[in-house]
Write a protein that holds these residues in place. Structure first.
Motif, PDB file in Angstrom:
ATOM      1  N   TYR A   1       0.831  -1.214   0.000  1.00 21.38           N
ATOM      2  CA  TYR A   1       0.000   0.000   0.000  1.00 21.38           C
ATOM      3  C   TYR A   1       0.865   1.264   0.000  1.00 21.38           C
ATOM      4  O   TYR A   1       0.628   2.203  -0.767  1.00 21.38           O
TER       5      TYR A   1
ATOM      6  N   LEU B   1       2.675   1.831  -3.280  1.00 17.05           N
ATOM      7  CA  LEU B   1       1.792   2.338  -4.345  1.00 17.05           C
ATOM      8  C   LEU B   1       1.464   3.822  -4.137  1.00 17.05           C
ATOM      9  O   LEU B   1       0.765   4.419  -4.948  1.00 17.05           O
TER      10      LEU B   1
ATOM     11  N   ILE C   1      -2.676   5.417  -5.602  1.00 14.32           N
ATOM     12  CA  ILE C   1      -3.484   4.419  -6.311  1.00 14.32           C
ATOM     13  C   ILE C   1      -4.522   5.128  -7.188  1.00 14.32           C
ATOM     14  O   ILE C   1      -4.753   4.730  -8.333  1.00 14.32           O
TER      15      ILE C   1
ATOM     16  N   THR D   1     -10.297   2.147  -7.313  1.00 12.94           N
ATOM     17  CA  THR D   1      -9.277   2.669  -6.385  1.00 12.94           C
ATOM     18  C   THR D   1      -9.438   2.018  -5.009  1.00 12.94           C
ATOM     19  O   THR D   1      -8.464   1.553  -4.405  1.00 12.94           O
TER      20      THR D   1
ATOM     21  N   LEU E   1      -8.260  -1.706  -5.206  1.00 14.13           N
ATOM     22  CA  LEU E   1      -6.801  -1.879  -5.239  1.00 14.13           C
ATOM     23  C   LEU E   1      -6.174  -1.466  -3.914  1.00 14.13           C
ATOM     24  O   LEU E   1      -5.194  -2.058  -3.453  1.00 14.13           O
ATOM     25  N   CYS E   2      -6.760  -0.436  -3.281  1.00 16.05           N
ATOM     26  CA  CYS E   2      -6.301   0.010  -1.963  1.00 16.05           C
ATOM     27  C   CYS E   2      -6.470  -1.129  -0.954  1.00 16.05           C
ATOM     28  O   CYS E   2      -5.538  -1.475  -0.220  1.00 16.05           O
TER      29      CYS E   2
ATOM     30  N   SER F   1      -4.168  -4.113  -1.575  1.00 18.04           N
ATOM     31  CA  SER F   1      -2.752  -3.856  -1.285  1.00 18.04           C
ATOM     32  C   SER F   1      -2.516  -3.684   0.219  1.00 18.04           C
ATOM     33  O   SER F   1      -1.415  -3.337   0.642  1.00 18.04           O
TER      34      SER F   1
END
Ligand code: HEM
Length: 149
Positions: free
Chosen positions: A36, A39, A45, A79, A82-83, A86
């Motif tokens: 996280y 990224l 992200i 978003t 993916l957040c 991660s």
């Protein structure tokens, strides 16, 4: 690239760059950084997802599938997803992956195209190669649902 087999893509992504560039990672990335953090947290992200959307619009292998999509909602939900994947403090609140993609008849080529665009978007945002590989690895379990297999 269009006919690239998924397995080949994944093997190439997970082995080649890691072996070749793995040594470089330690130069600019602290080993204790979480995915996280690597990224760029939620803001980083969100920037990657924005660039991904531009790449999707340009990509004739997949852009037809996205006609009429609510871009702001898509951006927010992807978003968050993916957040969360991660390890970040986000919760994906969108619809379930299989249900969302069920009627799209997504092919391997299209799945790979999206993964390729995500990698390009991460490149554009200077995400370290190791972090790119780790995010792609987190997405692999979604493959059967997205392909409706
Ligand atoms: C790793 C691969 C993928 C991930 C993680 C992913 C993730 C997502 C997420 C989180 C949403 C919800 C966005 C929203 O609420 O609007 C979504 C929707 C959508 N996805 Fe995917 N997706 C993937 C692959 C694909 C592929 C390969 C295609 C087509 C080529 C595709 C087409 C779409 C479309 C058109 C929507 C909007 C559906 C709607 O609004 O009804 N996705 N995807």
């Amino acid at each position: 690239m269009a006919n690239l087999n998924l397995k080949f893509l994944i093997v190439a992504l997970l082995s080649g760059p890691m072996l070749v560039l793995g040594g470089c990672q330690s130069l600019n990335t602290k080993p204790e950084d979480s995915l996280y953090q690597q990224l760029g947290e939620r803001e980083g992200i969100a920037n990657v997802v924005e660039d991904l959307l531009y790449l999707i619009v340009e990509d004739e292998r997949i852009n037809h599938q996205f006609k009429g999509v609510d871009v702001a909602q898509f951006h927010d939900n992807l978003t968050d997803q993916l957040c969360e994947l991660s390890g970040g403090p986000c919760t994906y609140t969108g619809r379930e992956m299989r249900e969302l993609h069920a009627d799209m008849a997504i092919t391997d080529t299209q799945f790979n195209a999206l993964a390729e665009n995500l990698i390009l978007a991460m490149e554009q945002n200077d995400i370290p190669t190791g972090a790119q590989n780790r995010l792609i690895k987190q997405l692999l379990p979604l493959y059967p649902d997205i392909r409706n297999l």
